[in-house]
Each structure stands twice: as structure tokens, then as C-alpha cells.
Design a protein around this motif. Structure first.
Motif, PDB file in Angstrom:
ATOM      1  N   HIS A 103       1.071  -0.998   0.318  1.00  0.00           N
ATOM      2  CA  HIS A 103       0.303  -0.477  -0.069  1.00  0.00           C
ATOM      3  C   HIS A 103       0.837   1.115  -0.590  1.00  0.00           C
ATOM      4  O   HIS A 103       0.164   2.310  -0.680  1.00  0.00           O
ATOM      5  CB  HIS A 103      -0.501   0.067   1.191  1.00  0.00           C
ATOM      6  CG  HIS A 103      -2.052   0.964   1.203  1.00  0.00           C
ATOM      7  ND1 HIS A 103      -3.877   0.469   1.622  1.00  0.00           N
ATOM      8  CD2 HIS A 103      -2.121   1.812   0.041  1.00  0.00           C
ATOM      9  CE1 HIS A 103      -4.195   1.260   1.837  1.00  0.00           C
ATOM     10  NE2 HIS A 103      -3.533   2.595   0.890  1.00  0.00           N
ATOM     11  N   LEU A 104       2.072   1.115   0.871  1.00  0.00           N
ATOM     12  CA  LEU A 104       3.069   2.371   0.589  1.00  0.00           C
ATOM     13  C   LEU A 104       3.213   2.626  -0.388  1.00  0.00           C
ATOM     14  O   LEU A 104       3.811   3.717  -0.645  1.00  0.00           O
ATOM     15  CB  LEU A 104       3.996   1.958   1.801  1.00  0.00           C
ATOM     16  CG  LEU A 104       3.287   2.191   3.101  1.00  0.00           C
ATOM     17  CD1 LEU A 104       4.693   1.862   4.695  1.00  0.00           C
ATOM     18  CD2 LEU A 104       2.825   3.590   3.271  1.00  0.00           C
ATOM     19  N   ALA A 105       3.694   1.767  -1.695  1.00  0.00           N
ATOM     20  CA  ALA A 105       4.500   1.802  -2.630  1.00  0.00           C
ATOM     21  C   ALA A 105       3.565   2.135  -4.129  1.00  0.00           C
ATOM     22  O   ALA A 105       3.987   2.501  -4.309  1.00  0.00           O
ATOM     23  CB  ALA A 105       5.747   0.312  -2.772  1.00  0.00           C
ATOM     24  N   SER A 106       2.181   1.439  -3.288  1.00  0.00           N
ATOM     25  CA  SER A 106       1.709   1.878  -4.777  1.00  0.00           C
ATOM     26  C   SER A 106       0.000   1.058  -4.391  1.00  0.00           C
ATOM     27  O   SER A 106      -0.206   1.629  -3.838  1.00  0.00           O
ATOM     28  CB  SER A 106       2.197   1.249  -5.568  1.00  0.00           C
ATOM     29  OG  SER A 106       1.242   1.433  -7.462  1.00  0.00           O
ATOM     30  N   VAL A 107      -0.597   2.602  -5.498  1.00  0.00           N
ATOM     31  CA  VAL A 107      -2.059   1.884  -5.523  1.00  0.00           C
ATOM     32  C   VAL A 107      -2.902   1.716  -6.931  1.00  0.00           C
ATOM     33  O   VAL A 107      -3.607   1.777  -7.386  1.00  0.00           O
ATOM     34  CB  VAL A 107      -2.849   3.451  -5.357  1.00  0.00           C
ATOM     35  CG1 VAL A 107      -2.709   3.509  -3.464  1.00  0.00           C
ATOM     36  CG2 VAL A 107      -2.798   5.105  -5.903  1.00  0.00           C
ATOM     37  N   GLY A 108      -1.696   1.666  -7.665  1.00  0.00           N
ATOM     38  CA  GLY A 108      -1.466   0.991  -9.280  1.00  0.00           C
ATOM     39  C   GLY A 108      -2.527  -0.408  -8.879  1.00  0.00           C
ATOM     40  O   GLY A 108      -2.502  -0.720  -8.177  1.00  0.00           O
ATOM     41  N   PRO A 109      -3.280  -0.481 -10.585  1.00  0.00           N
ATOM     42  CA  PRO A 109      -3.737  -1.602 -10.322  1.00  0.00           C
ATOM     43  C   PRO A 109      -2.968  -3.174  -9.850  1.00  0.00           C
ATOM     44  O   PRO A 109      -3.955  -3.755  -9.282  1.00  0.00           O
ATOM     45  CB  PRO A 109      -4.341  -2.100 -11.942  1.00  0.00           C
ATOM     46  CG  PRO A 109      -4.235  -0.267 -12.112  1.00  0.00           C
ATOM     47  CD  PRO A 109      -3.315   0.486 -11.251  1.00  0.00           C
TER      48      PRO A 109
END
Length: 137
Positions: A103-109
Motif C-alpha cells: 500500500h505504501l509503495a503504490s495504488v496501481g492496479p
């Protein structure tokens, strides 16, 4: 000696606290540098960097999950049924940490799919524990 369940519960609580400490340290730095007024924060960190928004959600996810998964661990500890939870206690903690880190790294698909898979592992463990706790004598 602490049980695996006790260590996992302590780890879950500690991780939740560390996310909060990180968020508040960054907020304090923003205030001290004059970038945000002390009363300029919202719970979701709206208006701040995407990382800060993800950090707020990752922390909120921990807070939302702690009563359920932490409750099951606490129930097992309080009723001396850690034999039910100990075998998967570290797996639950690892899945929680992994979910937060993704979650901290990305919210991409792709990241959202991976994050959901980590949460699904936690849900499966929780459902298993709940049924086992109810079935245990």
C-alpha cells in the motif's frame, strides 16, 4: 516465553504504532517547515503527497483490522487456546506487513490486486481461527 500468538499480536500493534509515528513525524516536519499549519491536516492526509495519503490509508487499514484479527489472537491468548492460532500467527503478521508495504509503495492496479491477496490471506486465517475457536473444547 511468549507464544507465537502473543508475538504476532505485539507485532501487529507495533506495526500500527510505527505507521502512526512515521505519519506524525512527517506531519511535524511539515509544520516546522511552515508548509502546513498545525490545524491543516485531515485524517486521510488529503492535500498532501500521494505517499502521505497512502500512509494514512495503510494506518487506517491496520486500525480497522486490529479489532478483528487482534481480537481473535487476544481471545486465544486469554482462553489458553493459542494452539489454534500459533501455527498461523506469523503468517497473519507477515500478510499484514506485506499488505501495508505494498500500500505504501503504490495504488496501481497490480499493487491493489497484490494488496487484496494479502488481505484475503488474513481473512482466510481469521475465518479459520474463528471456526476453530468455536469448535475447540
Amino acid at each position: 516465553m511468549m507464544s507465537h500468538s502473543t508475538i504476532a499480536l505485539t507485532g501487529f500493534i507495533t506495526w500500527t504504532l510505527l505507521l502512526l509515528v512515521l505519519m506524525e513525524a512527517i506531519r511535524a516536519q511539515l509544520v516546522l517547515r511552515g508548509k502546513v499549519p498545525p490545524n491543516g491536516f485531515t485524517p486521510d492526509n488529503a492535500g498532501l503527497s500521494p505517499f502521505m495519503q497512502r500512509l494514512a490509508r495503510a494506518h487506517a487499514n491496520c486500525i480497522e483490522s486490529l479489532p478483528v484479527f487482534g481480537g481473535l489472537l487476544m481471545l486465544a491468548i486469554a482462553t489458553d487456546r493459542t494452539a489454534v492460532t500459533d501455527p498461523l500467527a506469523y503468517a497473519l503478521l507477515a500478510a499484514r506487513l506485506f499488505q501495508s508495504l505494498v500500500h505504501l509503495a503504490s495504488v496501481g492496479p497490480r499493487a491493489v490486486t497484490i494488496r487484496f491477496a494479502a488481505f484475503a490471506v488474513q481473512m482466510a486465517i481469521g475465518v479459520y481461527w474463528a471456526f476453530e475457536m468455536l469448535a475447540a473444547d
